[in-house]
Design an enzyme around this catalytic site. Structure first.
Site, PDB file in Angstrom:
ATOM      1  N   GLY A 266     -23.286   3.340  -3.444  1.00 22.83           N
ATOM      2  CA  GLY A 266     -22.528   4.050  -4.318  1.00 22.83           C
ATOM      3  C   GLY A 266     -22.255   3.012  -5.485  1.00 22.83           C
ATOM      4  N   ASN A 267     -20.942   2.826  -5.948  1.00 25.95           N
ATOM      5  CA  ASN A 267     -20.889   2.090  -6.954  1.00 25.95           C
ATOM      6  C   ASN A 267     -21.129   0.587  -6.752  1.00 25.95           C
ATOM      7  OD1 ASN A 267     -19.637   3.804  -8.978  1.00 25.95           O
ATOM      8  ND2 ASN A 267     -17.951   4.249  -7.445  1.00 25.95           N
ATOM      9  N   VAL A 268     -20.559   0.272  -5.684  1.00 26.73           N
ATOM     10  CA  VAL A 268     -20.758  -1.232  -5.405  1.00 26.73           C
ATOM     11  C   VAL A 268     -22.303  -1.511  -4.881  1.00 26.73           C
ATOM     12  CG1 VAL A 268     -20.250  -3.238  -3.851  1.00 26.73           C
ATOM     13  CG2 VAL A 268     -18.482  -1.388  -4.463  1.00 26.73           C
TER      14      VAL A 268
ATOM     15  N   GLY B 124     -25.324   2.092   1.853  1.00 31.68           N
ATOM     16  CA  GLY B 124     -24.621   2.732   1.030  1.00 31.68           C
ATOM     17  C   GLY B 124     -24.965   2.180  -0.512  1.00 31.68           C
TER      18      GLY B 124
ATOM     19  N   TYR C 153     -24.948   0.020  -5.545  1.00 32.08           N
ATOM     20  CA  TYR C 153     -26.123   0.042  -6.376  1.00 32.08           C
ATOM     21  C   TYR C 153     -26.098  -1.153  -7.370  1.00 32.08           C
ATOM     22  CZ  TYR C 153     -29.498   1.956  -9.732  1.00 32.08           C
ATOM     23  OH  TYR C 153     -30.581   2.050 -10.555  1.00 32.08           O
TER      24      TYR C 153
ATOM     25  N   LYS D  97       0.825  -1.205   0.117  1.00 27.19           N
ATOM     26  CA  LYS D  97       0.070   0.075   0.092  1.00 27.19           C
ATOM     27  C   LYS D  97       1.077   1.320   0.049  1.00 27.19           C
ATOM     28  CE  LYS D  97      -4.615   0.661   0.457  1.00 27.19           C
ATOM     29  NZ  LYS D  97      -5.679  -0.484   0.036  1.00 27.19           N
TER      30      LYS D  97
HETATM   31  P1  NAD Z   1     -18.684   4.907  -3.161  1.00 25.42           P
HETATM   32  O1  NAD Z   1     -18.123   5.884  -2.546  1.00 25.42           O
HETATM   33  O2  NAD Z   1     -19.189   4.892  -4.548  1.00 25.42           O
HETATM   34  O3  NAD Z   1     -20.128   4.619  -2.240  1.00 25.42           O
HETATM   35  C1  NAD Z   1     -20.291   4.621  -0.737  1.00 25.42           C
HETATM   36  C2  NAD Z   1     -21.710   5.137  -0.658  1.00 25.42           C
HETATM   37  O4  NAD Z   1     -22.142   4.914   0.797  1.00 25.42           O
HETATM   38  C3  NAD Z   1     -22.000   6.629  -1.207  1.00 25.42           C
HETATM   39  O5  NAD Z   1     -23.011   6.356  -1.930  1.00 25.42           O
HETATM   40  C4  NAD Z   1     -22.363   7.329   0.282  1.00 25.42           C
HETATM   41  O6  NAD Z   1     -23.068   8.323   0.019  1.00 25.42           O
HETATM   42  C5  NAD Z   1     -22.800   6.216   1.109  1.00 25.42           C
HETATM   43  N1  NAD Z   1     -22.574   6.415   2.423  1.00 25.42           N
HETATM   44  C6  NAD Z   1     -21.499   7.269   3.193  1.00 25.42           C
HETATM   45  N2  NAD Z   1     -21.700   7.158   4.402  1.00 25.42           N
HETATM   46  C7  NAD Z   1     -23.128   6.492   4.443  1.00 25.42           C
HETATM   47  C8  NAD Z   1     -23.729   6.021   5.679  1.00 25.42           C
HETATM   48  N3  NAD Z   1     -23.381   6.529   7.078  1.00 25.42           N
HETATM   49  N4  NAD Z   1     -24.891   5.641   5.590  1.00 25.42           N
HETATM   50  C9  NAD Z   1     -25.379   5.077   4.438  1.00 25.42           C
HETATM   51  N5  NAD Z   1     -24.697   5.431   3.167  1.00 25.42           N
HETATM   52  C10 NAD Z   1     -23.396   5.883   3.336  1.00 25.42           C
HETATM   53  O7  NAD Z   1     -17.821   3.606  -2.662  1.00 25.42           O
HETATM   54  P2  NAD Z   1     -18.029   2.069  -3.283  1.00 25.42           P
HETATM   55  O8  NAD Z   1     -17.154   2.132  -4.231  1.00 25.42           O
HETATM   56  O9  NAD Z   1     -19.454   1.603  -3.787  1.00 25.42           O
HETATM   57  O10 NAD Z   1     -17.456   1.301  -2.022  1.00 25.42           O
HETATM   58  C11 NAD Z   1     -18.369   0.874  -0.878  1.00 25.42           C
HETATM   59  C12 NAD Z   1     -17.494   0.090   0.030  1.00 25.42           C
HETATM   60  O11 NAD Z   1     -16.878  -0.823  -0.542  1.00 25.42           O
HETATM   61  C13 NAD Z   1     -16.294   1.127   0.537  1.00 25.42           C
HETATM   62  O12 NAD Z   1     -16.156   0.844   2.089  1.00 25.42           O
HETATM   63  C14 NAD Z   1     -14.928   0.543  -0.133  1.00 25.42           C
HETATM   64  O13 NAD Z   1     -14.125   0.746   0.603  1.00 25.42           O
HETATM   65  C15 NAD Z   1     -15.475  -0.972  -0.350  1.00 25.42           C
HETATM   66  N6  NAD Z   1     -14.987  -1.416  -1.323  1.00 25.42           N
HETATM   67  C16 NAD Z   1     -14.960  -1.095  -2.774  1.00 25.42           C
HETATM   68  C17 NAD Z   1     -14.438  -2.083  -3.748  1.00 25.42           C
HETATM   69  C18 NAD Z   1     -14.628  -1.207  -4.956  1.00 25.42           C
HETATM   70  O14 NAD Z   1     -14.366  -1.892  -6.085  1.00 25.42           O
HETATM   71  N7  NAD Z   1     -15.245  -0.132  -5.162  1.00 25.42           N
HETATM   72  C19 NAD Z   1     -13.874  -2.860  -3.720  1.00 25.42           C
HETATM   73  C20 NAD Z   1     -13.471  -3.319  -2.142  1.00 25.42           C
HETATM   74  C21 NAD Z   1     -14.174  -2.588  -0.907  1.00 25.42           C
END
Ligand code: NAD
Length: 348
Positions: free
Chosen positions: A177-179, A175, A181, A78
């Site tokens: 977001g990307n994952v 939550g 949804y 990292k």
């Molecule tokens: P993202 O930023 O696209 O989505 C996160 C969502 O969570 C956002 O819509 C945000 O508004 C919402 N959020 C924040 N605080 C909140 C709360 N208190 N209550 C409800 N919603 C809340 O992130 P992502 O890429 O979807 O990742 C989501 C999680 O998965 C993160 O913890 C990330 O570290 C983890 N993760 C993601 C990936 C990936 O491929 N994107 C891979 C491994 C782990």
């Protein structure tokens, strides 16, 4: 510092100060035993270099464990950049960081993480090929969602009182977001009943419209009576207090570091709630990044993401047998792969 390195069993730590760009960066390489160390680069305004070192070490170790359980021929690393005071020249900063990565000769491969973007990865790519998540790579989030989906299926299968079928199952997703949804989309296709929450109301409305989901207040989503609670927002959702309020049979979501402390794993276990270790079921994105970087086929990618299902079933089986919680068992399994010398572990 050396105590921290020893305790985390980190291989090496590299520090770089570049006067011209103001770059202050640390790269922690936890392990290269199974392959080059892959892990994201985050940029945060750290309060001190000690804080940055601790973060880099902790995160690098996490990446090694994640890659090991995912069966990847990769180690964990990292990078952290101490964000300089604004304004600063971002391109110059990431170019200097790219040169830093290049000097490590492929022992460390960098990727996107908190605070960094695809365009930052492109800047790094102008200096080194040891970078992923550039504009030529795809989006890992749908693959992360797919892995979480398999984790949810395995949790249902392992639970003695649940049907091995998503139809009509109540899933509370925190939550969107990307994952989150993409996960809702997949669960809806399989006939699950969704309860959703996000601090962004427009995302909740979108899920209500697209998937007939029921919107829930952010403070209440974890208390929703359901079969699966799926934290896909920020980490640290599962504390002694919130675990006491859970009304689900299992927790399976994508967020990193869901347990506020490792002891929360015991609390979940004592409550009879199955917990799918976060770094196992959210590994789909890492698997995608690794497979793209190594130019592997779509079939291999799918096979490796699907393998999250049997690995999780094995963890739940050992949990039942040993009485140790799943988060601890996952750590033991990863450590056996990382540190044992037996040939079968190394060929995993
Ligand atoms: P993202 O930023 O696209 O989505 C996160 C969502 O969570 C956002 O819509 C945000 O508004 C919402 N959020 C924040 N605080 C909140 C709360 N208190 N209550 C409800 N919603 C809340 O992130 P992502 O890429 O979807 O990742 C989501 C999680 O998965 C993160 O913890 C990330 O570290 C983890 N993760 C993601 C990936 C990936 O491929 N994107 C891979 C491994 C782990």
């Amino acid at each position: 510092m050396f105590r921290e390195i020893t305790e985390a069993r980190v291989n090496d730590l590299h520090c770089r100060y570049d006067e011209e760009s103001g770059l202050q960066s640390i790269i922690a390489i936890h392990s290269t035993r199974r392959g080059p160390a892959l892990g994201g680069c985050r940029i945060i305004p750290y309060n001190s270099s000690e804080e940055a070192v601790t973060d880099a070490i902790r995160l690098a170790k996490g990446m090694s464990y994640k890659a090991a359980l995912a069966g990847l021929n990769l180690g964990g690393g990292k990078a952290v950049i101490m964000e300089p005071p604004q304004p600063y020249d971002r391109q110059r900063l990431f170019s200097a960081f790219g040169r830093f990565v290049e000097e490590l000769n492929g022992r460390y491969i960098t990727a996107m993480d908190s605070g960094t973007s695809v365009s930052d990865m492109d800047t790094i790519n102008s200096q080194t090929r040891h970078v992923t998540c550039t504009s030529n790579s795809g989006n890992p989030a749908p693959h992360t969602a797919e892995g979480v989906f398999y984790g949810i299926q395995a949790s249902l299968k392992a639970h003695p009182e649940l049907a091995d079928n998503l139809k009509g199952m109540r899933i509370a997703v925190q939550g969107l977001g990307n994952v989150g949804y993409a996960l809702c989309q997949r669960l809806h296709q399989e006939g699950a009943k969704l309860f959703v929450s996000d601090i962004d109301d427009s995302k909740v409305s979108q899920c209500e419209r697209a998937f007939k989901a029921v919107g829930v207040d952010t403070g209440d989503i974890h208390k929703t009576p359901c079969e699966i609670f799926s934290p896909c927002g920020l980490g640290g959702t599962l504390s002694e207090q919130t675990i006491g309020e859970l009304q689900c049979a299992a927790v399976a979501g994508s967020a990193n570091n869901q347990l506020l402390t490792p002891e929360c794993g015991y609390t979940l276990y004592k409550k009879g709630v199955l917990y799918a270790p976060d770094y196992l079921i959210n590994a789909g994105g890492l698997i995608f990044v690794a497979m793209s970087h190594q130019r592997r086929t779509e079939q291999e990618l799918s096979r490796r993401v699907e393998a999250i299902h049997p690995t999780l079933l094995e963890i739940f089986r050992r949990e039942q047998q040993s009485g140790e919680p799943s988060n601890i068992i996952a750590d033991h399994m990863a450590e056996a792969i990382l540190f044992d010398n037996s040939p079968d572990q190394l060929s995993a």
